[in-house]
Design a protein around this motif. Structure first.
Motif, PDB file in Angstrom:
ATOM      1  N   GLN A 178       0.735  -1.026   0.109  1.00 24.64           N
ATOM      2  CA  GLN A 178       0.096  -0.201   0.399  1.00 24.64           C
ATOM      3  C   GLN A 178       1.161   1.456  -0.080  1.00 24.64           C
ATOM      4  OE1 GLN A 178      -2.952   0.389  -0.602  1.00 24.64           O
ATOM      5  NE2 GLN A 178      -2.963   2.440  -0.732  1.00 24.64           N
ATOM      6  N   LEU A 179       1.553   1.231   0.967  1.00 26.49           N
ATOM      7  CA  LEU A 179       2.925   2.255   1.254  1.00 26.49           C
ATOM      8  C   LEU A 179       3.581   2.548  -0.588  1.00 26.49           C
ATOM      9  CD1 LEU A 179       3.782   4.550   2.238  1.00 26.49           C
ATOM     10  CD2 LEU A 179       5.521   2.647   2.993  1.00 26.49           C
ATOM     11  N   ILE A 180       3.731   1.824  -1.430  1.00 26.91           N
ATOM     12  CA  ILE A 180       4.304   1.890  -2.172  1.00 26.91           C
ATOM     13  C   ILE A 180       3.466   2.133  -3.454  1.00 26.91           C
ATOM     14  CG2 ILE A 180       4.950   0.225  -4.824  1.00 26.91           C
ATOM     15  CD1 ILE A 180       6.777  -1.645  -2.524  1.00 26.91           C
ATOM     16  N   PHE A 181       2.288   1.408  -3.905  1.00 27.41           N
ATOM     17  CA  PHE A 181       1.164   1.899  -4.681  1.00 27.41           C
ATOM     18  C   PHE A 181       1.073   3.588  -3.925  1.00 27.41           C
ATOM     19  CE2 PHE A 181      -3.046   3.194  -5.339  1.00 27.41           C
ATOM     20  CZ  PHE A 181      -3.495   2.861  -6.137  1.00 27.41           C
ATOM     21  N   SER A 182       1.142   4.561  -3.227  1.00 30.39           N
ATOM     22  CA  SER A 182       1.055   4.885  -2.402  1.00 30.39           C
ATOM     23  C   SER A 182       1.752   6.242  -3.008  1.00 30.39           C
ATOM     24  CB  SER A 182       0.463   5.252  -1.260  1.00 30.39           C
ATOM     25  OG  SER A 182      -0.515   4.849  -0.735  1.00 30.39           O
ATOM     26  N   GLU A 183       2.800   5.309  -2.778  1.00 30.94           N
ATOM     27  CA  GLU A 183       4.506   6.577  -3.628  1.00 30.94           C
ATOM     28  C   GLU A 183       4.157   6.699  -5.168  1.00 30.94           C
ATOM     29  OE1 GLU A 183       8.090   9.007  -2.788  1.00 30.94           O
ATOM     30  OE2 GLU A 183       6.004   8.519  -1.618  1.00 30.94           O
ATOM     31  N   ILE A 184       4.073   5.456  -5.472  1.00 27.15           N
ATOM     32  CA  ILE A 184       3.722   5.586  -7.308  1.00 27.15           C
ATOM     33  C   ILE A 184       2.794   6.553  -7.736  1.00 27.15           C
ATOM     34  CG2 ILE A 184       3.233   4.408  -9.173  1.00 27.15           C
ATOM     35  CD1 ILE A 184       4.561   1.589  -7.592  1.00 27.15           C
ATOM     36  N   GLU A 185       1.782   6.666  -6.498  1.00 22.68           N
ATOM     37  CA  GLU A 185       0.824   7.682  -7.477  1.00 22.68           C
ATOM     38  C   GLU A 185       1.175   8.956  -7.364  1.00 22.68           C
ATOM     39  OE1 GLU A 185      -2.524   6.567  -5.091  1.00 22.68           O
ATOM     40  OE2 GLU A 185      -3.973   6.503  -6.318  1.00 22.68           O
ATOM     41  N   SER A 186       1.702   9.205  -6.163  1.00 21.56           N
ATOM     42  CA  SER A 186       2.245   9.963  -5.975  1.00 21.56           C
ATOM     43  C   SER A 186       3.005  11.053  -7.309  1.00 21.56           C
ATOM     44  CB  SER A 186       2.698  10.569  -3.865  1.00 21.56           C
ATOM     45  OG  SER A 186       3.970  11.599  -4.380  1.00 21.56           O
ATOM     46  N   MET A 187       4.234   9.683  -7.548  1.00 24.10           N
ATOM     47  CA  MET A 187       5.032   9.925  -8.459  1.00 24.10           C
ATOM     48  C   MET A 187       4.535  11.187  -9.485  1.00 24.10           C
ATOM     49  SD  MET A 187       8.465   7.258  -7.264  1.00 24.10           S
ATOM     50  CE  MET A 187       7.827   6.335  -7.978  1.00 24.10           C
ATOM     51  N   ILE A 188       3.413   9.516 -10.391  1.00 25.21           N
ATOM     52  CA  ILE A 188       3.109  10.657 -10.966  1.00 25.21           C
ATOM     53  C   ILE A 188       2.146  11.402 -11.506  1.00 25.21           C
ATOM     54  CG2 ILE A 188       0.570   9.949 -12.141  1.00 25.21           C
ATOM     55  CD1 ILE A 188       1.159   6.334 -11.515  1.00 25.21           C
ATOM     56  N   PHE A 189       1.760  12.281 -10.003  1.00 26.13           N
ATOM     57  CA  PHE A 189       1.043  13.399  -9.537  1.00 26.13           C
ATOM     58  C   PHE A 189       2.732  14.407  -9.688  1.00 26.13           C
ATOM     59  CE2 PHE A 189       0.696  17.157  -7.672  1.00 26.13           C
ATOM     60  CZ  PHE A 189      -0.830  17.644  -8.167  1.00 26.13           C
ATOM     61  N   ASP A 190       3.690  13.962  -9.315  1.00 32.26           N
ATOM     62  CA  ASP A 190       4.852  14.819  -9.530  1.00 32.26           C
ATOM     63  C   ASP A 190       5.759  15.085 -11.306  1.00 32.26           C
ATOM     64  OD1 ASP A 190       4.120  15.207  -7.238  1.00 32.26           O
ATOM     65  OD2 ASP A 190       6.525  14.342  -6.838  1.00 32.26           O
ATOM     66  N   ILE A 191       5.131  13.763 -11.990  1.00 31.03           N
ATOM     67  CA  ILE A 191       5.370  13.797 -14.003  1.00 31.03           C
ATOM     68  C   ILE A 191       4.604  14.719 -14.521  1.00 31.03           C
ATOM     69  CG2 ILE A 191       5.460  12.380 -15.595  1.00 31.03           C
ATOM     70  CD1 ILE A 191       6.652  10.200 -13.334  1.00 31.03           C
TER      71      ILE A 191
END
Length: 65
Positions: free
Chosen positions: A5-18
């Motif tokens: 879940q933490l990995i998924f949240s981090e990936i979502e955040s990174m997609i937003f930043d991209i």
């Protein structure tokens, strides 16, 4: 080790930043078209920092798997 879940949240955040970085690139292109090179250079430098930060976050996730 990061949980899924933490990995998924981090990936979502990174997609937003991209997506934000992509918009900044578009702004930089506009500044270049307007011959506002100083502002474009500043934007591009900020994007470079953001991308380096993203690369670090990816590396952290990879090391946690």
């Amino acid at each position: 080790m990061m949980d899924k879940q933490l990995i998924f949240s981090e990936i979502e955040s990174m997609i937003f930043d991209i997506e934000t970085a992509i918009k900044s690139l578009a702004n930089s292109r506009e500044y270049i078209a307007e011959d506002n090179y100083s502002r474009a250079f500043t934007h591009l430098a900020e994007i470079e920092i953001e991308l380096q930060t993203l690369a670090g976050r990816v590396a952290y996730i990879k090391s946690s798997l």
